[in-house]
Scaffold this active site. Structure first.
Site, PDB file in Angstrom:
ATOM      1  N   LYS B   3       0.854  -1.172   0.000  1.00 60.08           N
ATOM      2  CA  LYS B   3       0.000   0.000   0.000  1.00 60.08           C
ATOM      3  C   LYS B   3       0.897   1.231   0.000  1.00 60.08           C
ATOM      4  O   LYS B   3       2.101   1.134   0.160  1.00 60.08           O
ATOM      5  CB  LYS B   3      -0.902  -0.017   1.245  1.00 60.08           C
ATOM      6  CG  LYS B   3      -2.228  -0.746   0.982  1.00 60.08           C
ATOM      7  CD  LYS B   3      -3.154  -0.656   2.166  1.00 60.08           C
ATOM      8  CE  LYS B   3      -3.926   0.653   2.239  1.00 60.08           C
ATOM      9  NZ  LYS B   3      -5.058   0.715   1.297  1.00 60.08           N
ATOM     10  N   ASN B  27     -13.457   4.954  -1.017  1.00 59.98           N
ATOM     11  CA  ASN B  27     -12.597   4.833   0.150  1.00 59.98           C
ATOM     12  C   ASN B  27     -11.837   6.120   0.361  1.00 59.98           C
ATOM     13  O   ASN B  27     -11.525   6.842  -0.582  1.00 59.98           O
ATOM     14  CB  ASN B  27     -11.629   3.649   0.007  1.00 59.98           C
ATOM     15  CG  ASN B  27     -10.355   4.020  -0.733  1.00 59.98           C
ATOM     16  OD1 ASN B  27      -9.454   4.653  -0.162  1.00 59.98           O
ATOM     17  ND2 ASN B  27     -10.280   3.676  -2.001  1.00 59.98           N
ATOM     18  N   LEU B  31      -3.775   7.122   3.196  1.00 59.40           N
ATOM     19  CA  LEU B  31      -2.387   6.648   3.183  1.00 59.40           C
ATOM     20  C   LEU B  31      -1.889   6.142   4.529  1.00 59.40           C
ATOM     21  O   LEU B  31      -0.714   6.305   4.864  1.00 59.40           O
ATOM     22  CB  LEU B  31      -1.445   7.750   2.684  1.00 59.40           C
ATOM     23  CG  LEU B  31      -1.480   8.029   1.177  1.00 59.40           C
ATOM     24  CD1 LEU B  31      -0.562   9.207   0.850  1.00 59.40           C
ATOM     25  CD2 LEU B  31      -1.056   6.813   0.360  1.00 59.40           C
ATOM     26  N   ASN B  57       4.819   0.946  -3.471  1.00 61.85           N
ATOM     27  CA  ASN B  57       4.110   2.136  -3.924  1.00 61.85           C
ATOM     28  C   ASN B  57       4.533   3.302  -3.024  1.00 61.85           C
ATOM     29  O   ASN B  57       4.384   3.233  -1.806  1.00 61.85           O
ATOM     30  CB  ASN B  57       2.601   1.879  -3.823  1.00 61.85           C
ATOM     31  CG  ASN B  57       1.765   3.088  -4.220  1.00 61.85           C
ATOM     32  OD1 ASN B  57       1.849   4.146  -3.612  1.00 61.85           O
ATOM     33  ND2 ASN B  57       0.944   2.914  -5.243  1.00 61.85           N
ATOM     34  N   CYS B  88      -3.006   9.911  -5.486  1.00 59.05           N
ATOM     35  CA  CYS B  88      -3.897   9.611  -4.362  1.00 59.05           C
ATOM     36  C   CYS B  88      -4.860  10.773  -4.143  1.00 59.05           C
ATOM     37  O   CYS B  88      -4.430  11.895  -3.904  1.00 59.05           O
ATOM     38  CB  CYS B  88      -3.123   9.334  -3.076  1.00 59.05           C
ATOM     39  SG  CYS B  88      -4.243   8.962  -1.707  1.00 59.05           S
ATOM     40  N   ASN B 150      -6.033   5.102 -11.073  1.00 64.12           N
ATOM     41  CA  ASN B 150      -6.285   5.231  -9.638  1.00 64.12           C
ATOM     42  C   ASN B 150      -7.791   5.524  -9.489  1.00 64.12           C
ATOM     43  O   ASN B 150      -8.527   5.519 -10.473  1.00 64.12           O
ATOM     44  CB  ASN B 150      -5.423   6.358  -9.048  1.00 64.12           C
ATOM     45  CG  ASN B 150      -5.182   6.174  -7.553  1.00 64.12           C
ATOM     46  OD1 ASN B 150      -6.076   5.716  -6.830  1.00 64.12           O
ATOM     47  ND2 ASN B 150      -4.004   6.520  -7.079  1.00 64.12           N
ATOM     48  N   THR B 151      -8.228   5.785  -8.281  1.00 65.28           N
ATOM     49  CA  THR B 151      -9.672   5.945  -8.070  1.00 65.28           C
ATOM     50  C   THR B 151     -10.184   7.287  -8.577  1.00 65.28           C
ATOM     51  O   THR B 151      -9.438   8.261  -8.683  1.00 65.28           O
ATOM     52  CB  THR B 151     -10.011   5.826  -6.577  1.00 65.28           C
ATOM     53  OG1 THR B 151      -9.204   6.751  -5.852  1.00 65.28           O
ATOM     54  CG2 THR B 151      -9.755   4.417  -6.071  1.00 65.28           C
ATOM     55  N   GLY B 223      -7.623  -4.755  -7.558  1.00 67.02           N
ATOM     56  CA  GLY B 223      -7.642  -4.123  -6.235  1.00 67.02           C
ATOM     57  C   GLY B 223      -8.909  -4.493  -5.502  1.00 67.02           C
ATOM     58  O   GLY B 223      -8.944  -5.442  -4.722  1.00 67.02           O
TER      59      GLY B 223
END
Lengths: 238, 260
Positions: B3, B27, B31, B57, B88, B150-151, B223
């Site tokens: 992570k 989510n 971090l 990462n 992120c 990524n999200t 994921g």
């Protein structure tokens, strides 16, 4: 297989749907463990999409479950007298615990709280095991009218206890911790939290705790819990 | 793949951190990680038992932090590569900010590149107008691969409480809900760069994996799918082999970008 491994206080992740909706598995605590027959019992309340789907499955249908997960309740051989306090659906994991605790000669007090008589869970089963059961309901339809916290208050004022085990809604759990703390009785709490993975990977089910060095951190309810020593929890931050 | 790892330990965001949404979840973990030193002393040795390459990462709040992380991990023999997380969405004043601007992204990757000989994968955010600009920018300064997506920044509201579900208000959306967007972006990036693409975003089956490859992915990652079944990656691998047999595909590499 799960029954052979499971300890009271652990849970399983249940896949409630054969499609992607709802997406996540549902964490459900283990109510009863029959190792000989290889059976675990789960009790859940229908609260949302997942549990609604679960309530529609028919006998014999297969479900994907992952488990047993998390840590369980713990006890010492020296424990002579303990109290198990549950509210609402939080009563569910306490039955497996009572069965285990009664394998040795112990006085097991069980204090159960529910909104009404109809919503009261497992009172009969606890009595049959030989637990000393006391009941409260919000409307007085069974047992004492009021909250289960009052039952614990009365109990700790009349006898000494080696341990309190608690599971239920957060306000109730906070109240129970306070009562146990005032009497210096160690208290273990099983927490409920929304989870994504259930195995400690996603860090989604964080619970604030006091670290040994005094700083505030987070633990995972699924992997570090769901049972915690009340001393480390910072439930007021929750 | 670990992570997100930062230089210092991070406690993470206040709960609630997750919210289930149609065919996916939001989510906002923030971090949470023990910091690079503990990752090196604890997590990497633990991962060694599985006998697979370990990719770390890395996430930073400043270019200097990214640099320092790269330099520190460059000397760890078990580390097979770095994924530079410039995307992120859940941290303030950093993270995604680098990934939404081609100059910022290039600056981070260039400085990281100078500190390490490890393979560099750059993880791209979909929260931009044109993802190909960012992909080109990081390729030009030495990225070995890009991973996407990524999200997607999203939000859910509890209508009973009339409050956001997540304590951090907004969070990153992942799961099958985002898959069409991810496939589209892999398709676009494949046309823009020569470096390999690792495709991800809502993969839960071999068919999904094939779709990403046809769009241009050379590899895929899973994921959110792990949350519904921790054995899913193995299942996808097995099913993928069956699919290739059935379709008479001899070399899986043929699939990459075939749909262009």
């Amino acid at each position: 297989m799960v029954a052979g491994e499971a300890k009271p206080g652990q849970f399983v992740m249940v896949r409630t749907s054969g499609t992607l909706e709802p997406f996540l598995n549902r964490p459900i605590s283990i109510h009863r463990i029959d190792e000989a027959k290889g059976i675990i019992e789960l009790v859940y309340q229908v609260v949302g999409k997942g549990t609604k789907l679960l309530s529609r499955i028919s006998p014999g249908q297969h479900l994907q479950i992952i488990g047993p997960l998390g840590n369980g309740f713990s006890w010492q051989t020296g424990f002579k007298r303990v109290a198990l306090v549950g509210g609402g659906c939080g009563i569910a994991p306490l039955l497996a615990l009572a069965e285990k605790l009664l394998e040795n000669e112990r006085e097991v007090y069980v204090l159960l709280g529910a909104q009404t008589k109809e919503k009261l869970l497992a009172a009969e089963e606890f009595s049959q095991l030989g637990c000393r059961v006391r009941i409260s309901t919000d409307d007085g339809s069974q047992g004492k009218k009021g909250f289960v916290t009052q039952l614990l208050e009365e109990l700790v004022n009349s006898i000494s206890l080696d341990q309190v085990y608690a599971c239920g809604p957060l306000p109730m759990v906070k109240g129970l911790i306070k009562i146990a703390e005032e009497k210096g009785i160690p208290c273990q709490v099983s927490l409920e939290e929304r989870m994504a993975c259930g195995v400690g990977a996603c860090l989604g089910c964080a619970c604030p705790v006091r670290n040994p060095d005094g700083t505030v951190g987070y633990k995972r309810v699924c992997h570090d819990g769901p049972v915690f020593d009340a001393k480390e929890l910072l439930l007021d931050n929750k | 793949m670990t992570k997100g790892t930062t230089l210092e330990p991070k406690p993470g965001n206040e709960p609630p951190r997750i919210a289930e949404t149609p065919a996916g979840l939001l989510n906002s973990i923030g971090l949470q990680n023990p910091g690079v030193e503990k990752v090196i002393s604890g997590e990497i040795p633990w991962l060694r038992q599985f006998g697979v390459p370990v990719i770390v990462n890395i996430s930073g709040y400043s270019v200097a932090e990214f640099e320092e992380l790269a330099a520190r991990l460059d000397s760890v023999p078990e580390v097979a590569g770095l994924e530079v997380n410039i995307s992120c969405p859940n941290i303030k004043g950093g993270g995604m900010a680098f990934g939404t601007d081609p100059q910022g992204a290039a600056q981070v990757v260039k400085r990281v590149r100078a500190k390490t000989r490890l393979p560099l994968i750059v993880k791209l955010t979909p929260n931009v107008t044109d993802i190909t600009e960012i992909a080109r920018a990081v390729e030009s300064v030495g990225a070995d691969a890009v991973s996407l997506i990524n999200t997607l920044l999203g939000m859910a509201i509890d209508i009973k409480k009339r409050r956001p579900v997540l304590a951090n208000v907004m969070g990153g959306l992942s799961g099958p809900a985002v898959k069409p967007i991810a496939v589209r972006m892999v398709y676009q990036v494949y046309r823009a760069v020569k470096i390999p693409i690792i495709g991800m975003g809502g993969i839960v089956s071999a068919e999904d994996a094939v779709e990403f490859m046809l769009a241009g992915a050379k590899a895929i990652a899973i994921g959110a799918g792990n949350f519904i079944d921790p054995l899913l990656p193995l299942k996808v691998l097995e099913d993928l082999e069956d699919w290739l047999d059935r379709e008479g595909v001899k070399d899986i590499a043929e699939l990459t970008g075939q749909c262009q």
